[in-house]
Design a protein around this motif. Sequence first.
Motif, PDB file in Angstrom:
ATOM      1  N   PRO A 103       0.829  -1.216   0.000  1.00 56.51           N
ATOM      2  CA  PRO A 103       0.000   0.000   0.000  1.00 56.51           C
ATOM      3  C   PRO A 103       0.860   1.262   0.000  1.00 56.51           C
ATOM      4  N   PRO A 104       0.345   2.352  -0.559  1.00 56.24           N
ATOM      5  CA  PRO A 104       1.104   3.617  -0.573  1.00 56.24           C
ATOM      6  C   PRO A 104       1.206   4.217   0.822  1.00 56.24           C
ATOM      7  N   ARG A 105       2.127   5.143   0.976  1.00 55.39           N
ATOM      8  CA  ARG A 105       2.331   5.767   2.279  1.00 55.39           C
ATOM      9  C   ARG A 105       1.210   6.737   2.625  1.00 55.39           C
ATOM     10  N   VAL A 106       0.642   7.413   1.634  1.00 53.71           N
ATOM     11  CA  VAL A 106      -0.426   8.385   1.861  1.00 53.71           C
ATOM     12  C   VAL A 106      -1.520   8.173   0.821  1.00 53.71           C
ATOM     13  N   VAL A 107      -2.781   8.240   1.290  1.00 52.48           N
ATOM     14  CA  VAL A 107      -3.933   8.095   0.396  1.00 52.48           C
ATOM     15  C   VAL A 107      -4.875   9.271   0.634  1.00 52.48           C
ATOM     16  N   HIS A 108      -5.130  10.067  -0.438  1.00 52.79           N
ATOM     17  CA  HIS A 108      -6.067  11.187  -0.380  1.00 52.79           C
ATOM     18  C   HIS A 108      -7.242  10.881  -1.308  1.00 52.79           C
ATOM     19  N   PHE A 109      -8.455  11.132  -0.847  1.00 51.15           N
ATOM     20  CA  PHE A 109      -9.632  10.976  -1.695  1.00 51.15           C
ATOM     21  C   PHE A 109     -10.778  11.769  -1.090  1.00 51.15           C
ATOM     22  N   THR A 110     -11.856  11.862  -1.828  1.00 54.14           N
ATOM     23  CA  THR A 110     -13.012  12.619  -1.365  1.00 54.14           C
ATOM     24  C   THR A 110     -14.170  11.665  -1.083  1.00 54.14           C
ATOM     25  N   ASN A 111     -15.157  12.163  -0.377  1.00 49.73           N
ATOM     26  CA  ASN A 111     -16.301  11.316  -0.039  1.00 49.73           C
ATOM     27  C   ASN A 111     -17.143  10.961  -1.252  1.00 49.73           C
ATOM     28  N   SER A 112     -17.002  11.690  -2.330  1.00 51.61           N
ATOM     29  CA  SER A 112     -17.793  11.404  -3.532  1.00 51.61           C
ATOM     30  C   SER A 112     -17.140  10.356  -4.429  1.00 51.61           C
ATOM     31  N   GLY A 114     -14.553   7.919  -3.089  1.00 53.01           N
ATOM     32  CA  GLY A 114     -14.132   6.718  -2.380  1.00 53.01           C
ATOM     33  C   GLY A 114     -12.736   6.297  -2.818  1.00 53.01           C
ATOM     34  N   ALA A 115     -12.260   5.158  -2.297  1.00 53.22           N
ATOM     35  CA  ALA A 115     -10.913   4.703  -2.641  1.00 53.22           C
ATOM     36  C   ALA A 115     -10.749   3.231  -2.275  1.00 53.22           C
ATOM     37  N   ILE A 116      -9.798   2.597  -2.951  1.00 54.89           N
ATOM     38  CA  ILE A 116      -9.387   1.224  -2.645  1.00 54.89           C
ATOM     39  C   ILE A 116      -7.887   1.237  -2.384  1.00 54.89           C
ATOM     40  N   VAL A 117      -7.486   0.753  -1.210  1.00 55.17           N
ATOM     41  CA  VAL A 117      -6.069   0.670  -0.858  1.00 55.17           C
ATOM     42  C   VAL A 117      -5.647  -0.797  -0.995  1.00 55.17           C
ATOM     43  N   ASP A 118      -4.823  -1.067  -1.990  1.00 54.45           N
ATOM     44  CA  ASP A 118      -4.420  -2.449  -2.274  1.00 54.45           C
ATOM     45  C   ASP A 118      -3.275  -2.891  -1.372  1.00 54.45           C
ATOM     46  N   CYS A 119      -3.364  -4.160  -0.974  1.00 56.62           N
ATOM     47  CA  CYS A 119      -2.271  -4.815  -0.240  1.00 56.62           C
ATOM     48  C   CYS A 119      -2.322  -6.292  -0.610  1.00 56.62           C
ATOM     49  N   GLY A 144     -20.788   0.588   4.965  1.00 59.00           N
ATOM     50  CA  GLY A 144     -20.958   1.844   4.247  1.00 59.00           C
ATOM     51  C   GLY A 144     -19.777   2.776   4.338  1.00 59.00           C
ATOM     52  N   LEU A 145     -18.797   2.494   5.228  1.00 58.23           N
ATOM     53  CA  LEU A 145     -17.649   3.390   5.386  1.00 58.23           C
ATOM     54  C   LEU A 145     -16.311   2.695   5.169  1.00 58.23           C
ATOM     55  N   ARG A 146     -16.169   1.458   5.629  1.00 59.93           N
ATOM     56  CA  ARG A 146     -14.885   0.752   5.510  1.00 59.93           C
ATOM     57  C   ARG A 146     -15.132  -0.750   5.397  1.00 59.93           C
ATOM     58  N   GLU A 147     -14.530  -1.374   4.386  1.00 61.81           N
ATOM     59  CA  GLU A 147     -14.704  -2.806   4.161  1.00 61.81           C
ATOM     60  C   GLU A 147     -13.347  -3.422   3.772  1.00 61.81           C
ATOM     61  N   ALA A 148     -13.108  -4.634   4.259  1.00 67.16           N
ATOM     62  CA  ALA A 148     -11.931  -5.403   3.869  1.00 67.16           C
ATOM     63  C   ALA A 148     -12.360  -6.399   2.798  1.00 67.16           C
ATOM     64  N   LEU A 154      -8.286  -2.771   1.173  1.00 64.52           N
ATOM     65  CA  LEU A 154      -9.166  -2.015   2.075  1.00 64.52           C
ATOM     66  C   LEU A 154      -9.982  -1.040   1.235  1.00 64.52           C
ATOM     67  N   TYR A 155     -11.306  -1.117   1.343  1.00 63.83           N
ATOM     68  CA  TYR A 155     -12.202  -0.340   0.478  1.00 63.83           C
ATOM     69  C   TYR A 155     -12.947   0.702   1.295  1.00 63.83           C
ATOM     70  N   PHE A 156     -12.867   1.964   0.809  1.00 62.57           N
ATOM     71  CA  PHE A 156     -13.620   3.072   1.395  1.00 62.57           C
ATOM     72  C   PHE A 156     -14.648   3.521   0.350  1.00 62.57           C
ATOM     73  N   PRO A 157     -15.908   3.114   0.506  1.00 60.54           N
ATOM     74  CA  PRO A 157     -16.913   3.485  -0.501  1.00 60.54           C
ATOM     75  C   PRO A 157     -17.304   4.961  -0.376  1.00 60.54           C
ATOM     76  N   PRO A 158     -17.866   5.524  -1.436  1.00 59.82           N
ATOM     77  CA  PRO A 158     -18.379   6.901  -1.332  1.00 59.82           C
ATOM     78  C   PRO A 158     -19.478   6.975  -0.262  1.00 59.82           C
ATOM     79  N   PHE A 159     -19.577   8.114   0.374  1.00 62.04           N
ATOM     80  CA  PHE A 159     -20.540   8.243   1.469  1.00 62.04           C
ATOM     81  C   PHE A 159     -21.014   9.694   1.555  1.00 62.04           C
ATOM     82  N   PRO A 160     -22.170   9.953   2.156  1.00 60.37           N
ATOM     83  CA  PRO A 160     -22.645  11.327   2.355  1.00 60.37           C
ATOM     84  C   PRO A 160     -21.749  12.069   3.349  1.00 60.37           C
TER      85      PRO A 160
END
Length: 205
Positions: A103-112, A114-119, A144-148, A154-160
Amino acid sequence: MAISEGYPPPNQRGLTRRGTSITRVSPRTREARAPIFPPPGVPARAFFGSRAAYAPPSRGRAASFRNFSFGVSLCIGVFLFTLNNGAVALGRGSQGPSFRTEPPRVVHFTNSTGAIVDCLAEGTPTPAITWTNQEGRVVEQVPGLREALVNGSLYFPPFPASQYNQQVHSITYMCRATSPAGTLLALPTQVREEVGNCCPNFFAD
């Protein structure tokens, strides 16, 4: 059919004649004295038949116990030998985990978005991927916020924006690959999720 001298008839089992007296002889002594081959002039059939008639009796419980002990010892020896060979084979065929995608050292994303952090890790046997927080505790699913994911990502889906959670969206994560051959930790990953204008204090820098 004649039996050579020295082999008493069946009605005198365990006895031998010496002159005019009859002396009892133990089965072990009689067996030791008995010749292996038939004496001259005695048919082989009659000789071996006489030996069968005077075979020493079984030892009973003592013999059964010795046979049982030998069988148990043999089974234990075979089990230990097989177990040791299996451990050696496992040691020869095993390979510690290594990261195929770290996985990268830093992950930036927005709530609209989401992001997937691969490992992703590989090894023999295949390592299991878990995620921990900065304190070393395994992170749990937050619907709705964090899933493995199954592949270890590690998956962060979009959220309100109203569902922003600092303990999920703005902490440090660590990926851990574990197998019987060893454990490997990735470098920490800082997750920063930006949510419109809801939380300006967290992104002032």
